[in-house]
Design a protein around this motif. Structure first.
Motif, short mmCIF file in Angstrom:
data_model
loop_
_atom_site.label_atom_id
_atom_site.label_comp_id
_atom_site.label_asym_id
_atom_site.label_seq_id
_atom_site.Cartn_x
_atom_site.Cartn_y
_atom_site.Cartn_z
N UNK A 260 15.03 57.40 -35.31
CA UNK A 260 15.46 56.12 -34.76
C UNK A 260 14.96 56.00 -33.33
N UNK A 261 14.47 54.84 -32.97
CA UNK A 261 14.09 54.52 -31.60
C UNK A 261 14.90 53.30 -31.16
N UNK A 262 15.68 53.46 -30.09
CA UNK A 262 16.56 52.38 -29.64
C UNK A 262 16.40 52.20 -28.14
N UNK A 263 16.26 50.94 -27.71
CA UNK A 263 16.02 50.67 -26.30
C UNK A 263 16.78 49.42 -25.88
N UNK A 264 17.44 49.51 -24.71
CA UNK A 264 18.19 48.37 -24.18
C UNK A 264 17.98 48.31 -22.67
N UNK A 265 17.41 47.21 -22.19
CA UNK A 265 17.12 47.08 -20.76
C UNK A 265 17.39 45.67 -20.29
N UNK A 266 17.79 45.56 -19.04
CA UNK A 266 17.97 44.27 -18.38
C UNK A 266 18.04 44.52 -16.88
N UNK A 267 17.83 43.48 -16.11
CA UNK A 267 17.89 43.61 -14.66
C UNK A 267 19.26 43.17 -14.18
N UNK A 344 18.15 53.41 -21.77
CA UNK A 344 18.75 52.21 -21.16
C UNK A 344 18.26 52.11 -19.73
N UNK A 345 18.03 50.89 -19.26
CA UNK A 345 17.48 50.69 -17.92
C UNK A 345 18.08 49.43 -17.31
N UNK A 346 18.57 49.55 -16.07
CA UNK A 346 19.18 48.44 -15.33
C UNK A 346 18.17 47.69 -14.46
N UNK A 347 16.89 48.10 -14.49
CA UNK A 347 15.93 47.44 -13.61
C UNK A 347 14.59 47.27 -14.32
N UNK A 348 14.65 46.86 -15.59
CA UNK A 348 13.46 46.56 -16.38
C UNK A 348 13.69 45.24 -17.10
N UNK A 349 12.60 44.51 -17.33
CA UNK A 349 12.72 43.21 -17.99
C UNK A 349 13.46 43.33 -19.32
N UNK A 350 14.23 42.35 -19.62
CA UNK A 350 15.12 42.38 -20.79
C UNK A 350 14.38 42.78 -22.06
N UNK A 351 14.89 43.80 -22.72
CA UNK A 351 14.30 44.32 -23.95
C UNK A 351 15.41 44.98 -24.76
N UNK A 352 15.66 44.47 -25.95
CA UNK A 352 16.78 44.96 -26.77
C UNK A 352 16.29 45.11 -28.22
N UNK A 353 15.93 46.30 -28.62
CA UNK A 353 15.39 46.47 -29.95
C UNK A 353 15.64 47.89 -30.46
N UNK A 354 15.49 48.04 -31.76
CA UNK A 354 15.45 49.39 -32.33
C UNK A 354 14.63 49.39 -33.60
N UNK A 364 12.56 47.15 -38.23
CA UNK A 364 12.53 46.88 -36.80
C UNK A 364 13.38 45.64 -36.51
N UNK A 365 14.32 45.76 -35.58
CA UNK A 365 15.19 44.63 -35.24
C UNK A 365 14.99 44.26 -33.77
N UNK A 366 14.32 43.13 -33.53
CA UNK A 366 14.15 42.62 -32.18
C UNK A 366 15.41 41.87 -31.75
N UNK A 367 15.67 41.89 -30.44
CA UNK A 367 16.89 41.27 -29.89
C UNK A 367 18.13 41.82 -30.58
N UNK A 368 18.06 43.09 -30.94
CA UNK A 368 19.11 43.69 -31.77
C UNK A 368 20.48 43.64 -31.13
N UNK A 369 20.54 43.72 -29.79
CA UNK A 369 21.83 43.79 -29.11
C UNK A 369 22.17 42.48 -28.40
N UNK A 370 21.38 41.44 -28.65
CA UNK A 370 21.60 40.14 -28.01
C UNK A 370 22.67 39.35 -28.77
#
Length: 462
Positions: A260-267, A344-354, A364-370
């Protein structure tokens, strides 16, 4: 001779020969006569049926046939909250309509008091009550009297159902309130959950459940002692796309999952916001947005990790990260051998997928956590053809869905699907992730072999 006849004759005099003019006038004679009595004159001498003038139309209005409205065929279930079944209208090759909305009558819905009127409450939670089937907003708690008064007016909350943090305990005397929804900074969840349980109310707490596993355990103990239900608002576990991915993985649609690859980022750009104050947040990107990666991996697989290995980083000199971390990257190893790579990153352009990589395909689920805009893609091969399919599920209000599940648990006296124990397990794992990042080595977790050990019965979502 009327003016219309004069104009016609003038036109004929100027444009036609004598023979043509006589023939045309002969043909027009009948038309002109009809026109003089209320008929219509058309070009080229053709007559239309006489059309009644306005007075004639009004006089004949009562002769227009009356068409009786007919309601479409439908099956009306006896229970008021069961959906009405309308006649089918779509072909079997098209996407079918969902059941018709079937809200409970307002006086039978579960009453909620929302504590905290920040971004999440004002932008998402309060509007969701308008789309709820079993839940209703009846009370508000805020530290701002001006905001409290305005929001109460907007949502029709009675003045006597508006509370400050000082008068919060008086909720015990309000029979309209059955549930308290805690939407406060993380470090305040424990105190207001414990006080709410002591006031005799069920508790729905935003995630993360608390600021530590010790606080989470104290919340569970207080609710158990008071005989009240406790649920953590893990909206992803009630969202249709995430539930569909879970179903495909559990059924091994593409064979056994491997990674599994999961990533959640926003500024998060306001250094004065409570999320950047450790005493209120309990941490930075990990407990706020990294938690989605952690919890969703556990939700999809149904397994609990046995080992974590993590890194942590914050940009030097950035005032946003004086107290909390910017970036956390970690791995989780599960008993089946699956590895989950998370970040997870607090200073990267919004990206929510796994992405779930399996033996015979991937999901693959884009905007998975939106809150909306989720897009599911499936990839697999058949012979020489590589398929990349897109699946579109009808969106639901995630906050209304989770609140209605909790309301149903209260009405039916059932355990929530995401009880306090689910939140407690996440805190234990996050503490191990921080420990690994600080020590620079893997941290072992207890082996748990039971599937979905901390969740309640599967929810009945509509």
């Amino acid at each position: 001779m009327n003016r219309f006849t004069e104009l016609v004759k003038t036109m004929l005099d100027e444009s036609m020969s004598s023979q043509s003019r006589q023939a045309f006038l002969k043909r027009m004679g009948r038309t002109l006569a009809v026109g003089a009595t209320g008929g219509l004159l058309t070009t080229y001498g053709r007559n239309e049926p006489p059309r009644p003038d306005s007075r004639s139309a009004l006089a004949q209005a009562d002769t227009v046939p009356h068409i009786q409205p007919v309601s479409p065929p439908a099956v009306i279930p006896p229970k008021v909250d069961e959906p009405i079944k309308l006649e089918p209208i779509r072909g079997d090759a098209d996407r079918q309509s969902p059941p018709t909305p079937s809200p409970q009558p307002p006086d039978t819905r579960v009453g909620y008091a929302v504590v905290g009127l920040g971004h999440l409450a004002l932008e998402n939670i309060l509007p969701a009550f308008g789309r709820s089937r079993k839940s209703k907003l009846v009370a508000l708690v805020s530290g701002s009297p001006e905001k409290l008064q305005k929001v109460a007016q907007q949502y029709g909350v009675k003045p006597q159902n508006c509370y400050s943090y000082d008068t919060y305990d008086q909720l015990k005397d309000n029979p309209d309130v059955q549930v308290i929804y805690i939407v406060l900074p993380n470090a305040m969840h424990a105190e207001y959950t414990i006080r709410g349980a002591q006031a005799g109310k069920h508790i729905l707490s935003e995630k993360p459940m608390a600021a530590s596993s010790a606080e989470a355990q104290a919340m569970i103990d207080a609710c158990n002692k008071a005989g009240r239900k406790l649920m953590v608002a893990y909206r992803i576990q009630y969202e249709p796309n995430n539930r569909y991915v879970r179903e495909l993985v559990r059924q091994k649609q593409y064979g056994a999952p491997k990674m599994l690859q999961l990533h959640n980022a926003q500024v998060e750009a306001n250094p004065n916001h409570w999320r950047h104050i450790r005493a209120l947040a309990g941490g930075g990107s990990l407990p706020d947005i990294g938690l989605y990666c952690l919890n969703t991996a556990r939700f999809i697989l149904g397994e609990e990790p046995t080992e974590v290995f993590a890194y942590q980083y914050s940009t030097p000199g950035n005032p946003l990260f004086r107290e909390v971390e910017e970036l956390v990257s970690w791995q989780m190893r599960f008993p089946s051998g699956v590895i989950a790579n998370c970040a997870s990153d607090y200073y990267a352009h919004e990206s929510r997928w796994y992405r779930v990589l399996s033996e015979r395909g991937w999901l693959n689920l884009e905007n998975a956590f939106a809150y909306n805009g989720l897009q599911l893609q499936q990839s697999f091969a058949v012979g020489q053809a590589e398929h990349n399919d897109h699946t579109y599920l009808m969106e639901k209000d995630q906050f209304a869905t989770e609140m209605d599940h909790f309301s149903d648990c209260i009405q039916q006296n059932k355990q929530p699907f995401t009880p306090g124990e689910e939140g407690l397990q996440d805190h234990r794992i996050m503490e191990a992730i921080y420990q690994s990042a600080q020590q620079g080595k893997p941290v072992q977790l207890p082996l748990i072999t039971k599937l979905d050990p901390f969740r309640g019965p599967e929810p009945q979502l509509t």
